[in-house]
Design a protein around this motif. Structure first.
Motif, PDB file in Angstrom:
ATOM      1  N   GLN B 101     -12.526  -9.762   0.153  1.00 47.49           N
ATOM      2  CA  GLN B 101     -11.847  -8.696   0.886  1.00 47.49           C
ATOM      3  C   GLN B 101     -12.810  -8.024   1.854  1.00 47.49           C
ATOM      4  O   GLN B 101     -12.451  -7.668   2.952  1.00 47.49           O
ATOM      5  CB  GLN B 101     -11.357  -7.654  -0.116  1.00 47.49           C
ATOM      6  CG  GLN B 101      -9.873  -7.659  -0.291  1.00 47.49           C
ATOM      7  CD  GLN B 101      -9.487  -6.694  -1.395  1.00 47.49           C
ATOM      8  OE1 GLN B 101     -10.013  -6.724  -2.500  1.00 47.49           O
ATOM      9  NE2 GLN B 101      -8.555  -5.839  -1.095  1.00 47.49           N
ATOM     10  N   HIS B 102     -14.040  -7.814   1.391  1.00 44.37           N
ATOM     11  CA  HIS B 102     -15.045  -7.216   2.256  1.00 44.37           C
ATOM     12  C   HIS B 102     -15.909  -8.348   2.765  1.00 44.37           C
ATOM     13  O   HIS B 102     -16.531  -9.053   1.991  1.00 44.37           O
ATOM     14  CB  HIS B 102     -15.865  -6.194   1.484  1.00 44.37           C
ATOM     15  CG  HIS B 102     -15.002  -5.135   0.891  1.00 44.37           C
ATOM     16  ND1 HIS B 102     -14.488  -4.110   1.654  1.00 44.37           N
ATOM     17  CD2 HIS B 102     -14.509  -4.975  -0.345  1.00 44.37           C
ATOM     18  CE1 HIS B 102     -13.726  -3.353   0.880  1.00 44.37           C
ATOM     19  NE2 HIS B 102     -13.711  -3.867  -0.335  1.00 44.37           N
ATOM     20  N   SER B 156     -12.560  -7.960  16.238  1.00 38.67           N
ATOM     21  CA  SER B 156     -11.553  -7.294  15.415  1.00 38.67           C
ATOM     22  C   SER B 156     -11.641  -7.852  13.992  1.00 38.67           C
ATOM     23  O   SER B 156     -12.236  -8.900  13.763  1.00 38.67           O
ATOM     24  CB  SER B 156     -10.158  -7.549  15.979  1.00 38.67           C
ATOM     25  OG  SER B 156      -9.778  -8.883  15.704  1.00 38.67           O
ATOM     26  N   THR B 157     -11.024  -7.134  13.042  1.00 35.74           N
ATOM     27  CA  THR B 157     -11.095  -7.605  11.656  1.00 35.74           C
ATOM     28  C   THR B 157     -10.484  -8.994  11.518  1.00 35.74           C
ATOM     29  O   THR B 157     -10.987  -9.813  10.754  1.00 35.74           O
ATOM     30  CB  THR B 157     -10.363  -6.657  10.687  1.00 35.74           C
ATOM     31  OG1 THR B 157      -9.450  -5.880  11.419  1.00 35.74           O
ATOM     32  CG2 THR B 157     -11.322  -5.768   9.960  1.00 35.74           C
ATOM     33  N   VAL B 184      -6.157  -6.504   5.764  1.00 36.35           N
ATOM     34  CA  VAL B 184      -6.862  -5.961   6.918  1.00 36.35           C
ATOM     35  C   VAL B 184      -6.283  -6.471   8.246  1.00 36.35           C
ATOM     36  O   VAL B 184      -6.855  -6.222   9.295  1.00 36.35           O
ATOM     37  CB  VAL B 184      -8.363  -6.335   6.856  1.00 36.35           C
ATOM     38  CG1 VAL B 184      -9.024  -5.649   5.683  1.00 36.35           C
ATOM     39  CG2 VAL B 184      -8.546  -7.833   6.756  1.00 36.35           C
ATOM     40  N   LYS B 282      -5.363   8.860  10.085  1.00 34.77           N
ATOM     41  CA  LYS B 282      -6.018   7.671  10.621  1.00 34.77           C
ATOM     42  C   LYS B 282      -7.473   7.699  10.189  1.00 34.77           C
ATOM     43  O   LYS B 282      -8.107   8.739  10.186  1.00 34.77           O
ATOM     44  CB  LYS B 282      -5.932   7.666  12.148  1.00 34.77           C
ATOM     45  CG  LYS B 282      -4.510   7.512  12.661  1.00 34.77           C
ATOM     46  CD  LYS B 282      -4.496   7.276  14.159  1.00 34.77           C
ATOM     47  CE  LYS B 282      -3.124   6.844  14.650  1.00 34.77           C
ATOM     48  NZ  LYS B 282      -2.183   7.951  14.758  1.00 34.77           N
ATOM     49  N   SER B 283      -7.977   6.527   9.795  1.00 34.29           N
ATOM     50  CA  SER B 283      -9.400   6.458   9.450  1.00 34.29           C
ATOM     51  C   SER B 283      -9.967   5.255  10.173  1.00 34.29           C
ATOM     52  O   SER B 283      -9.265   4.601  10.949  1.00 34.29           O
ATOM     53  CB  SER B 283      -9.583   6.297   7.947  1.00 34.29           C
ATOM     54  OG  SER B 283      -9.385   4.948   7.580  1.00 34.29           O
ATOM     55  N   GLU B 284     -11.220   4.948   9.915  1.00 34.59           N
ATOM     56  CA  GLU B 284     -11.819   3.794  10.594  1.00 34.59           C
ATOM     57  C   GLU B 284     -11.147   2.485  10.170  1.00 34.59           C
ATOM     58  O   GLU B 284     -11.309   1.466  10.802  1.00 34.59           O
ATOM     59  CB  GLU B 284     -13.318   3.735  10.299  1.00 34.59           C
ATOM     60  CG  GLU B 284     -13.642   3.846   8.824  1.00 34.59           C
ATOM     61  CD  GLU B 284     -15.125   3.994   8.568  1.00 34.59           C
ATOM     62  OE1 GLU B 284     -15.897   3.186   9.091  1.00 34.59           O
ATOM     63  OE2 GLU B 284     -15.519   4.936   7.834  1.00 34.59           O
ATOM     64  N   TYR B 285     -10.411   2.536   9.062  1.00 32.35           N
ATOM     65  CA  TYR B 285      -9.725   1.318   8.618  1.00 32.35           C
ATOM     66  C   TYR B 285      -8.301   1.236   9.152  1.00 32.35           C
ATOM     67  O   TYR B 285      -7.529   0.409   8.708  1.00 32.35           O
ATOM     68  CB  TYR B 285      -9.698   1.257   7.089  1.00 32.35           C
ATOM     69  CG  TYR B 285     -11.045   1.407   6.485  1.00 32.35           C
ATOM     70  CD1 TYR B 285     -11.999   0.418   6.668  1.00 32.35           C
ATOM     71  CD2 TYR B 285     -11.389   2.551   5.778  1.00 32.35           C
ATOM     72  CE1 TYR B 285     -13.270   0.550   6.137  1.00 32.35           C
ATOM     73  CE2 TYR B 285     -12.665   2.688   5.246  1.00 32.35           C
ATOM     74  CZ  TYR B 285     -13.605   1.687   5.429  1.00 32.35           C
ATOM     75  OH  TYR B 285     -14.859   1.819   4.912  1.00 32.35           O
ATOM     76  N   GLY B 286      -7.956   2.152  10.031  1.00 27.83           N
ATOM     77  CA  GLY B 286      -6.600   2.130  10.558  1.00 27.83           C
ATOM     78  C   GLY B 286      -5.810   3.311  10.029  1.00 27.83           C
ATOM     79  O   GLY B 286      -6.375   4.287   9.547  1.00 27.83           O
ATOM     80  N   VAL B 288      -4.000   5.092   7.414  1.00 27.06           N
ATOM     81  CA  VAL B 288      -3.959   4.967   5.961  1.00 27.06           C
ATOM     82  C   VAL B 288      -2.806   5.763   5.348  1.00 27.06           C
ATOM     83  O   VAL B 288      -2.400   5.489   4.229  1.00 27.06           O
ATOM     84  CB  VAL B 288      -5.304   5.356   5.325  1.00 27.06           C
ATOM     85  CG1 VAL B 288      -6.322   4.256   5.561  1.00 27.06           C
ATOM     86  CG2 VAL B 288      -5.832   6.662   5.891  1.00 27.06           C
ATOM     87  N   GLU B 314      -6.100   8.559  -0.282  1.00 25.15           N
ATOM     88  CA  GLU B 314      -6.041   9.385   0.920  1.00 25.15           C
ATOM     89  C   GLU B 314      -5.057  10.536   0.742  1.00 25.15           C
ATOM     90  O   GLU B 314      -5.281  11.637   1.224  1.00 25.15           O
ATOM     91  CB  GLU B 314      -5.646   8.529   2.131  1.00 25.15           C
ATOM     92  CG  GLU B 314      -6.737   7.546   2.565  1.00 25.15           C
ATOM     93  CD  GLU B 314      -6.860   6.320   1.670  1.00 25.15           C
ATOM     94  OE1 GLU B 314      -5.954   6.072   0.836  1.00 25.15           O
ATOM     95  OE2 GLU B 314      -7.868   5.605   1.787  1.00 25.15           O
TER      96      GLU B 314
END
Lengths: 355, 523
Positions: B101-102, B156-157, B184, B282-286, B288, B314
């Protein structure tokens, strides 16, 4: 009945203290063994060190002069550790403090009662300024202060060498690599020991009180131990980090000011004499406790003074450094060993977990 | 399922052996059964989905298969031989590669450098141009378009994931394991991924696809194995399943309905205590949290159900003031305080038992006293102006430990020396003391034994009865069903629906957990 070793979650303070004392004795014994093997008489040397340090007023005054800068640098590093920051740059901040104080003494006319406090302020400002960039880099960009504070040391050291041999060189032509003697100095309290020492001791007590008995101290403790928990409790973690790191730099800078305006009297290259680095050891041995720093800085001063005595007996500075290293090494082992306890094992006892 | 029918249905020659088979695999952690007696066979040409809730043992099983963990019992069979992988290097040499995942990419390196890093097929000396050419060739052969010269950090991811997959496939993987790969991705990136996976298995390879999203599993997989509490419950042909039947298999364990509300519904539920209105985060992961509107009333327990990682964390951050929403409002007892910060929330009576107490709720290296007073250190009698009284702090810590029923031999002892259950009890009691209006409890029973869980649940009922609005987030559906008045289900940062807990349709909750909106509710 047999025994087995069991690791305890915490060690009692008394056990920890005895372990520390034992580690010092062991380190000295090791050093003595090495000295004996190389043909020296360790007992005679040790006696010489003790009698020259504690046996005369001059010895004690010298000790006081070494004690003071070690206190400032030890406190500087200890304060940083409280918020979880490793200030490896006390050496540089010390130099900058000396530099800024010298600047005031050389170029600002005025009476001593005004100049000395002004120099102290300049010294603190210089030290704080020297840690400002590492502080902001850590607070806002998460740049490790270990590296940045260390690197700033070399810049500070070279800066002082340069002004002492160049623009600020003693115009009388008598000295080759120092500034002129400063027109004012920190007043003496006892022989050649100046006010730098009592101020440092008061500072240690003041810091101990601040950390233990103020809300700010509590917040710094939480912020240093776990920034996540501090944020969860709504504490201004970043503000505390910045303030504490600047404090750390200012304390080292004040130490530099006291050194130049109290002990040495002129600014010269290498004025910091590794006090900044020794301060790291002082703070670590004291576990970042300000009152503990008083004890460990004193201890370090005795070793340094002993080193000076030993040098006159034909030993090199490296030997002395090796002994300090040994002490730190043994202390680290002692801290760990202190947590173990001998537990008698009878047949039916089931081991009880520490957790 | 009959052996032959698998090959037939996959269009393989009769008797084709699986690419890899697990037999009776068990993996235990202290006090936890991560996997027990799991059988799994993956055939050439199939995409095999591994479905289960968080903590069902999917990742552990795959970590065993790729040599990260060593199994305690069972065997891995490849080409008719029992294999043991000492490390992921052994596994990839045997043709089993995993995309985590990471991502495990070096962000400062180019795509080509990442592909060739730590690979014995990489020439010892090679020019940048040749390296990029090799990468281009690999990408063409394997049908995964990448930009060899680009720096990974700039991608991009979805593109990074493609690099990660290419890295695994370049090492001749026959079995590709993907751990929740679409979590992701944007929908169009997910479509591209699915096409690439189909092309990969068409060449006689296999994919193990870990997911808890039912729609995806239905779309991509040939077969699906369901794990629950570390055991394999079933392996089914996906075409024989529906989302409903999968949901049932995934969460439909025997739910012990044991009403802990303890009042028969005669309680009076008061006015809304805390209200979220159109909260987006919104966070750095999109994004949430998406347009979450929710209200918790005085004297009610609102349960939040959902697979972990769908925005629950969150949501607690927003509810406790740790994070201000990007859009929308948080109203506490009629006052909009969404941006006031965690301290103000706590002062106004919002208690928060955090999800990860060692990260957020406690400072494990500090004393139990320091930890116990974290919420009240700034208030009298502990503080007076700038001064702080350690003795009064100790007295308060003793008091909290006493009501929490935690035996503390030495309050100066670091909090990490307490057991997880005792830490949790202390944190819970500490938070309950300040929670006059709202108590947010995120996974409060994690790491506790049954007795401790019951105590914790009684605390919540007690709080509820005193008129506090309680938000209970849990991955244990039983817990929520037994305790809450209403249940909100979260998926991908959205509320899929809110249902009354009593007489709730478990199947329907399972479907909402898998991303289906509540029937009859507007989007």
């Amino acid at each position: 009945m047999s025994y087995r070793l069991q690791r305890m979650p915490v060690a009692a303070p008394s056990v920890l203290f005895s372990a520390r004392v034992l580690s010092v004795i062991l380190a000295l014994l090791t050093a003595a063994a090495v000295l004996a093997l190389s043909g020296k008489d360790p007992i005679a040397l040790g006696g010489k060190v003790l009698s020259s340090t504690f046996g005369s007023r001059f010895g004690l005054e010298d000790l006081g002069l070494l004690f003071s800068p070690l206190l400032y640098c030890g406190l500087a590093v200890a304060v940083g550790l409280r918020i979880g920051a490793w200030n490896i740059g006390a050496e540089g901040q010390f130099n900058l403090g000396a530099f800024a104080a010298t600047g005031v003494a050389l170029f600002v006319p005025g009476p001593a009662w005004l100049l000395v406090p002004l120099m102290a302020l300049a010294g603190m400002a210089g030290g704080a300024l020297w840690i400002l960039i590492p502080t902001l880099a850590k607070a806002y960009a998460d740049v490790s202060e270990l590296i940045t504070t260390l690197l700033m040391n070399f810049v500070a050291l070279l800066l002082v060498y340069w002004v002492a041999t160049g623009p600020w060189l003693d115009p009388s032509g008598m000295a080759l690599a120092t500034t002129a003697r400063l027109s004012v100095s920190v007043p003496y309290v006892w022989g050649i020991v100046h006010w730098g020492l009592p101020v440092a001791l008061m500072l240690a007590v003041g810091l101990a009180v601040m950390f233990a008995y103020t809300r700010w101290g509590y917040e710094v403790r939480i912020g240093g131990a776990n920034p996540g928990a501090a944020a969860y409790a709504g504490m201004p973690v970043q503000r505390h980090l910045i303030l504490v790191m600047l404090m750390s730099g200012a304390i080292a800078g004040l130490g530099g000011m006291m050194e130049v305006a109290g002990t040495v009297g002129r600014l010269q290259g290498g004025i910091s004499n590794n006090y900044g680095y020794l301060g790291i050891m002082v703070a670590v041995l004291a576990r970042a406790a300000p009152l503990g720093v008083i004890a460990t800085a004193f201890f370090m001063a005795v070793i340094l003074n002993g080193g000076i005595v030993l040098q006159s007996q034909g030993l090199t500075t490296h030997t002395v450094l090796a002994i300090t290293g040994l002490i730190l090494f043994y202390a680290a082992i002692a801290d760990e060993v202190a947590r173990y306890k001998l537990i008698p094992t009878t047949g039916k006892v089931t081991p009880k977990g520490a957790r | 399922m009959h052996e032959d029918s698998i090959q037939q249905r996959l269009g393989l020659a009769p008797g084709t052996p699986p690419l890899v088979a697990l037999k009776g695999v068990s993996k235990y952690f202290p006090g936890v059964i991560a996997n027990e007696d799991v059988d799994l066979a993956v055939y050439p040409g199939e995409i095999h989905a591994l479905l289960g809730e968080n903590g069902a043992g999917k990742s552990t099983l795959m970590n065993v298969l790729t040599g990260i963990y060593h199994m305690d019992a069972g065997e891995i069979i490849m080409d008719g031989e029992s294999r043991r992988f000492a490390s992921p290097i052994d596994a990839i040499a045997a043709g089993i590669g995993m995309v985590h995942q990471h991502f495990k990419l070096v962000k400062a390196f180019t795509v080509a450098e990442n592909i060739h890093l730590g690979w014995d097929a990489t020439p010892a000396r090679i020019s940048r141009k040749a390296l990029e050419e090799r990468t281009m060739n690999l990408a063409d052969t394997l049908g995964l378009a990448v930009k060899p010269g680009a720096i990974v950090a700039d991608l991009s991811t979805g593109e990074q994931q493609r690099v990660e997959i290419l890295r695994v496939l370049a090492r001749d993987a026959k079995v590709l394991i993907l751990d929740e790969p679409t979590a992701v991705l944007t929908p169009s990136e997910a479509r591209d991924l699915f096409a690439a996976l189909r092309a990969f298995v068409a060449r006689g390879n296999a994919v193990i696809f870990i997911s808890h999203k039912l729609d995806e599993v239905m779309e991509i997989s040939n077969r699906v194995s369901i794990l629950r509490a570390g055991r394999k419950i079933a392996t089914e042909w996906t075409s024989d399943c529906s989302e409903t039947s999968l949901a049932q298999l995934m969460v439909g364990r025997e739910i012990v309905l044991n009403d802990m509300r303890g009042d028969g519904g005669a309680r009076k539920i008061g006015a809304p205590m805390v209200t979220l209105e159109g909260v987006t985060l919104k966070s750095e992961y999109g994004t949430v949290l998406k347009n979450v509107s929710l209200s918790v009333r005085a004297g009610e327990i609102l349960g939040i159900a959902g697979v972990a990682g769908n925005g629950q964390r969150e949501l607690t951050y927003v509810l406790s003031g740790l994070v201000a929403p990007s859009k929308g409002t948080v109203t506490l007892d009629g006052e909009d305080i969404g941006r006031a910060g965690a301290r103000v929330f706590a002062q106004k009576g919002v208690g928060h038992i955090p999800e990860d107490r060692l990260y957020a709720g406690m400072a494990p290296t500090l004393s139990i006293t320091d930890n116990a007073v974290l919420r009240e250190y700034a208030l009298p009698p502990l503080s007076n102006g700038p001064w702080y009284a350690p003795r009064r702090a100790l007295a308060l810590a003793r008091e909290i430990a006493r009501i929490a029923g935690v035996m503390v031999p030495d309050f100066a002892m670091p909090a990490r020396n307490l057991s997880g259950g005792n830490q949790q009890r202390l944190v819970a009691r500490r938070e309950m003391r300040i929670a006059d209006k709202v108590l947010i409890a995120a996974y409060p029973s994690r790491g506790l034994d049954v007795g401790a869980i019951n105590t914790m649940m009684r605390y919540f009922v007690e709080m509820r009865d005193s008129g506090v609005a309680v938000v209970l987030i849990s991955e244990e559906l039983e817990e929520v069903l037994n305790l809450a008045d209403r249940i909100a289900v979260m998926f991908h940062g959205e509320i899929m629906g809110v249902v009354p807990a009593q007489g709730a349709d478990i199947e329907q909750i399972g479907l909402m957990m898998g991303g289906q909106r509540q029937q009859g509710q507007a989007a």
